[in-house]
Design an enzyme around this catalytic site. Structure first.
Site, PDB file in Angstrom:
ATOM      1  N   SER A  23       1.046  -1.103   0.029  1.00  0.00           N
ATOM      2  CA  SER A  23      -0.153  -0.152  -0.212  1.00  0.00           C
ATOM      3  C   SER A  23       0.949   1.573   0.593  1.00  0.00           C
ATOM      4  O   SER A  23       0.465   2.660   0.147  1.00  0.00           O
ATOM      5  CB  SER A  23      -0.814  -0.109   1.390  1.00  0.00           C
ATOM      6  OG  SER A  23      -0.118  -0.746   2.287  1.00  0.00           O
ATOM      7  N   ASN A 110      -2.884  -2.416  13.038  1.00  0.00           N
ATOM      8  CA  ASN A 110      -3.897  -2.237  13.298  1.00  0.00           C
ATOM      9  C   ASN A 110      -4.521  -1.083  13.566  1.00  0.00           C
ATOM     10  O   ASN A 110      -5.341  -0.467  13.044  1.00  0.00           O
ATOM     11  CB  ASN A 110      -5.095  -3.446  13.266  1.00  0.00           C
ATOM     12  CG  ASN A 110      -4.695  -4.466  12.663  1.00  0.00           C
ATOM     13  OD1 ASN A 110      -3.698  -4.602  11.792  1.00  0.00           O
ATOM     14  ND2 ASN A 110      -4.948  -6.418  13.672  1.00  0.00           N
ATOM     15  N   THR A 155     -39.176  27.749 -11.048  1.00  0.00           N
ATOM     16  CA  THR A 155     -39.862  26.194 -10.731  1.00  0.00           C
ATOM     17  C   THR A 155     -39.586  25.653 -12.077  1.00  0.00           C
ATOM     18  O   THR A 155     -40.508  25.883 -12.791  1.00  0.00           O
ATOM     19  CB  THR A 155     -40.912  26.828 -10.363  1.00  0.00           C
ATOM     20  OG1 THR A 155     -42.381  26.841 -10.078  1.00  0.00           O
ATOM     21  CG2 THR A 155     -41.031  26.838  -9.124  1.00  0.00           C
ATOM     22  N   HIS A 156     -39.843  23.951 -12.267  1.00  0.00           N
ATOM     23  CA  HIS A 156     -39.856  23.757 -13.341  1.00  0.00           C
ATOM     24  C   HIS A 156     -39.207  24.105 -14.629  1.00  0.00           C
ATOM     25  O   HIS A 156     -39.052  24.671 -16.241  1.00  0.00           O
ATOM     26  CB  HIS A 156     -40.416  22.993 -14.025  1.00  0.00           C
ATOM     27  CG  HIS A 156     -41.856  22.616 -13.115  1.00  0.00           C
ATOM     28  ND1 HIS A 156     -41.927  21.523 -12.991  1.00  0.00           N
ATOM     29  CD2 HIS A 156     -42.699  23.565 -12.105  1.00  0.00           C
ATOM     30  CE1 HIS A 156     -43.286  21.601 -11.501  1.00  0.00           C
ATOM     31  NE2 HIS A 156     -43.189  22.510 -11.624  1.00  0.00           N
ATOM     32  N   SER A 277     -12.136  27.392 -26.943  1.00  0.00           N
ATOM     33  CA  SER A 277     -12.939  25.896 -28.589  1.00  0.00           C
ATOM     34  C   SER A 277     -11.716  25.901 -29.194  1.00  0.00           C
ATOM     35  O   SER A 277     -10.658  26.995 -29.790  1.00  0.00           O
ATOM     36  CB  SER A 277     -14.408  25.998 -28.823  1.00  0.00           C
ATOM     37  OG  SER A 277     -13.952  24.746 -30.273  1.00  0.00           O
ATOM     38  N   LYS A 283     -16.089  30.086 -29.177  1.00  0.00           N
ATOM     39  CA  LYS A 283     -16.965  30.382 -27.649  1.00  0.00           C
ATOM     40  C   LYS A 283     -16.045  30.951 -26.490  1.00  0.00           C
ATOM     41  O   LYS A 283     -14.799  30.398 -26.666  1.00  0.00           O
ATOM     42  CB  LYS A 283     -16.282  28.525 -27.905  1.00  0.00           C
ATOM     43  CG  LYS A 283     -16.829  28.415 -29.156  1.00  0.00           C
ATOM     44  CD  LYS A 283     -18.075  27.765 -28.096  1.00  0.00           C
ATOM     45  CE  LYS A 283     -19.505  27.294 -28.484  1.00  0.00           C
ATOM     46  NZ  LYS A 283     -19.501  25.162 -27.801  1.00  0.00           N
ATOM     47  N   ASN A 285     -16.830  28.787 -22.833  1.00  0.00           N
ATOM     48  CA  ASN A 285     -17.271  27.693 -22.114  1.00  0.00           C
ATOM     49  C   ASN A 285     -17.127  27.558 -20.308  1.00  0.00           C
ATOM     50  O   ASN A 285     -15.908  28.085 -20.214  1.00  0.00           O
ATOM     51  CB  ASN A 285     -16.475  26.010 -22.421  1.00  0.00           C
ATOM     52  CG  ASN A 285     -16.733  25.594 -24.182  1.00  0.00           C
ATOM     53  OD1 ASN A 285     -17.427  26.312 -24.451  1.00  0.00           O
ATOM     54  ND2 ASN A 285     -16.062  25.675 -24.890  1.00  0.00           N
ATOM     55  N   GLU A 290     -18.379  22.805 -15.399  1.00  0.00           N
ATOM     56  CA  GLU A 290     -18.699  21.885 -15.579  1.00  0.00           C
ATOM     57  C   GLU A 290     -18.148  20.482 -14.933  1.00  0.00           C
ATOM     58  O   GLU A 290     -18.734  19.758 -14.456  1.00  0.00           O
ATOM     59  CB  GLU A 290     -18.995  21.368 -17.295  1.00  0.00           C
ATOM     60  CG  GLU A 290     -19.653  22.292 -17.906  1.00  0.00           C
ATOM     61  CD  GLU A 290     -19.361  22.306 -19.630  1.00  0.00           C
ATOM     62  OE1 GLU A 290     -18.355  22.292 -19.733  1.00  0.00           O
ATOM     63  OE2 GLU A 290     -20.247  23.140 -19.913  1.00  0.00           O
ATOM     64  N   TYR A 317     -10.287  -6.107  12.513  1.00  0.00           N
ATOM     65  CA  TYR A 317      -9.384  -5.784  11.163  1.00  0.00           C
ATOM     66  C   TYR A 317      -9.042  -7.079   9.971  1.00  0.00           C
ATOM     67  O   TYR A 317      -9.065  -8.062  10.103  1.00  0.00           O
ATOM     68  CB  TYR A 317      -8.300  -5.382  11.321  1.00  0.00           C
ATOM     69  CG  TYR A 317      -7.049  -5.261  10.407  1.00  0.00           C
ATOM     70  CD1 TYR A 317      -7.282  -4.022   9.929  1.00  0.00           C
ATOM     71  CD2 TYR A 317      -6.739  -5.802   9.298  1.00  0.00           C
ATOM     72  CE1 TYR A 317      -6.368  -3.192   8.706  1.00  0.00           C
ATOM     73  CE2 TYR A 317      -5.936  -5.044   8.194  1.00  0.00           C
ATOM     74  CZ  TYR A 317      -5.878  -4.553   7.778  1.00  0.00           C
ATOM     75  OH  TYR A 317      -5.721  -4.320   6.616  1.00  0.00           O
ATOM     76  N   GLN A 322      -7.607  -1.788   3.645  1.00  0.00           N
ATOM     77  CA  GLN A 322      -7.037  -1.207   2.846  1.00  0.00           C
ATOM     78  C   GLN A 322      -7.708  -0.533   1.676  1.00  0.00           C
ATOM     79  O   GLN A 322      -7.114   0.469   1.627  1.00  0.00           O
ATOM     80  CB  GLN A 322      -5.849  -2.208   2.541  1.00  0.00           C
ATOM     81  CG  GLN A 322      -4.822  -1.675   1.669  1.00  0.00           C
ATOM     82  CD  GLN A 322      -3.279  -2.480   1.739  1.00  0.00           C
ATOM     83  OE1 GLN A 322      -2.469  -2.643   2.644  1.00  0.00           O
ATOM     84  NE2 GLN A 322      -3.245  -2.795   0.288  1.00  0.00           N
ATOM     85  N   LYS A 325      -8.751   3.433   1.250  1.00  0.00           N
ATOM     86  CA  LYS A 325      -8.232   4.752   0.908  1.00  0.00           C
ATOM     87  C   LYS A 325      -7.765   5.465  -0.162  1.00  0.00           C
ATOM     88  O   LYS A 325      -7.996   6.490  -0.417  1.00  0.00           O
ATOM     89  CB  LYS A 325      -6.535   4.546   1.943  1.00  0.00           C
ATOM     90  CG  LYS A 325      -6.245   4.174   3.073  1.00  0.00           C
ATOM     91  CD  LYS A 325      -4.247   3.490   3.268  1.00  0.00           C
ATOM     92  CE  LYS A 325      -4.303   2.993   4.479  1.00  0.00           C
ATOM     93  NZ  LYS A 325      -5.907   1.597   4.436  1.00  0.00           N
TER      94      LYS A 325
END
Ligand code: ARG
Length: 469
Positions: A23, A110, A155-156, A277, A283, A285, A290, A317, A322, A325
């Site tokens: 690990s 442990n 709304t909507h 772009s 563009k 963006n 996003e 344990y 492990q 992580k």
């Protein structure tokens, strides 16, 4: 391949097995916490007479030098060790000789790893909280500056009623405030020290668990050694809180993307926080928003992964743990990065107040208030609703807003309308009359802003509790 446990084996571990098991590639992320835990452990061993004072001091000094050397890049964490615990112990033995071999007295990996992960997660709770506080400062500033900035509420995704930008931002202030409060709760619940739990059944050495807990800023030791080594609830809670933060950021990002679209143009994202772009020169963006929206899934993924990992593990344990992580580390970095980037984008974003006002004004957002006008003149609400519905239909046909109709046109639909209707349904009136607490009216909004300001000023500063050095 360097291992701590070769004694009872007669063969080398298969190379693929070794790699699958190791690990160090990811648990080196908490080398500081690992060393911090070892320092506390060794100080305690010295005070309890399990090691001599001199041995204890020597080991502490050497651990400090190892930490400094890793920090300065003098010492590189080598992946020929199985995990960070082995690396630190082996380096200690390398530097100190036989005294170094006493570090692991009365301890198991442990309880060691349970401690390291808890210390690391506790730090993430604090850092995430700090970033959320900065984001709240930005939001509150926008609120203070935009109590009169009228925009449509939706709304909507259909224009509904006029609100203000301060009011819209205030909704996110509440969300992120709750996110902070979740982090505070987690901190308080998780802040107990598993060190001294041993492999699962404590140890036969006279450890002072209160002392190690105190040295590392915990409220006290955990009360069951089997639970101590196998509890990852706090991490699940953190990932859950992180997922909720991401969900809130993602909703906010979605709105920024819509507001920034050519059709809306409610906001302009600063050049420093947008991208172009490769083919379309016009563009600009909203990539940051996003990406924040997109990264939300990764954090949810970490939560689902750990919940699934933990659900079939018998006490105490097991190596499955492990797996707590890699995805957690990714989620921790992701949520902090997203809050910071979103904050930067929001702090530099320009709001197009004229567009917002025109949008609110042009979308029949005052239809409810027009119905209320009729109600105030004795028309039952249900009838008023029907009349205004007809009025809206007429307006759509005429391509006009309600307040662009002449009084004659209005009266033709309901004789109750008088000249004061125009004032009653202006955007300003619609907003300023909404005065119950939590509503967008300026007077109500100012009271809320005062409360939020007091919250940011007087708020319990979790940093005062403890911060890992
Ligand atoms: N790398 C291990 C983990 O992350 C450390 C604990 C190892 N303990 C053991 N019994 N193999 O969980």
């Amino acid at each position: 391949m360097a291992q701590l446990w070769g004694g009872r084996f007669t063969k080398e571990t298969d190379k693929l097995v070794y790699n699958f098991n190791a690990s160090i590639g990811f648990d080196q992320k908490f080398y500081k916490q690992d060393i911090e835990g070892s320092i506390a452990h060794v100080i305690m061993l010295g005070r309890q007479g399990i090691l001599t004072k001199e041995e204890s001091n020597q080991i502490v000094d050497c651990l400090c030098s190892i930490r400094a050397d890793v920090e300065n890049g003098v010492l590189e964490i080598s992946d020929e060790y199985e995990d960070i615990h082995s690396f630190v112990e082996a380096t200690l033995i390398d530097r100190l000789g036989d005294v170094g071999k006493k570090l692991h007295t009365g301890r198991s990996r442990n309880d060691q790893v349970a401690l390291d992960m808890r210390l690391y997660t506790r730090l993430q709770v604090l850092e995430t909280d700090d970033l959320l506080k900065e984001l709240l400062e930005t939001i509150l500033k926008i609120m203070e500056e935009n109590v009169d900035t009228i925009m449509p509420g939706f709304t909507h995704l259909q224009k509904a009623q006029p609100i203000t930008l301060a009011h819209h931002m205030g909704a996110y202030f509440e969300m992120f405030k709750r996110d902070r409060s979740r982090l505070h709760d987690i901190y308080v619940r998780m802040n107990y020290c598993p060190l001294g739990s041993g492999a699962l059944a404590g140890t036969t050495y006279p450890l002072d668990r209160e002392l190690t807990a105190e040295l590392m800023g915990f409220y006290g030791p955990t009360l069951n050694s089997m639970d101590g080594v196998s509890d990852r609830d706090y991490l699940i809670e953190f990932l859950s809180a992180a997922s909720t933060i991401m969900m809130h950021l993602s909703r906010f990002s979605e709105e920024v993307i819509i507001w920034n679209s050519n059709e809306y143009q409610f906001v302009e994202i600063d050049d420093a926080y947008s991208t172009g772009s490769s083919i379309m020169p016009q563009k600009k963006n909203p990539d940051i928003a996003e990406l924040v929206r997109g990264k939300t899934g990764r954090v949810y993924g970490a939560l689902m992964s750990l919940l699934t990992t933990m659900k079939g593990i018998p006490l105490a344990y097991n190596k499955d743990m492990q797996e707590d992580k890699e995805l957690s580390f990714d989620a921790m970095d992701t949520v902090k990065g997203c809050i910071a980037l979103f904050n930067g984008m929001l702090a530099t974003m320009k709001f197009n107040k004229e567009r917002m006002y025109a949008s609110a004004n042009g979308g029949f957002t005052n239809a409810t208030d027009a119905a209320d006008y009729l109600v105030n003149h004795g028309v039952p609400f249900r009838d008023a609703h029907g009349i205004i519905g007809q009025l809206v239909l007429y307006c759509i046909d005429q391509k006009k807003a309600i307040d662009e109709l002449s009084l004659e046109e209005l009266k033709a639909i309901s004789p109750v309308f008088e000249a004061d209707i125009y004032d009653a349904i202006s955007m300003e009136t619609c907003v300023s009359k909404r005065l119950t607490i939590g509503a967008p009216g300026q007077e109500a909004m100012k009271k809320v802003i005062e409360e939020e300001r007091a919250y940011l000023n007087e708020d319990w500063d979790i940093d005062d509790e403890y911060k890992i050095r």
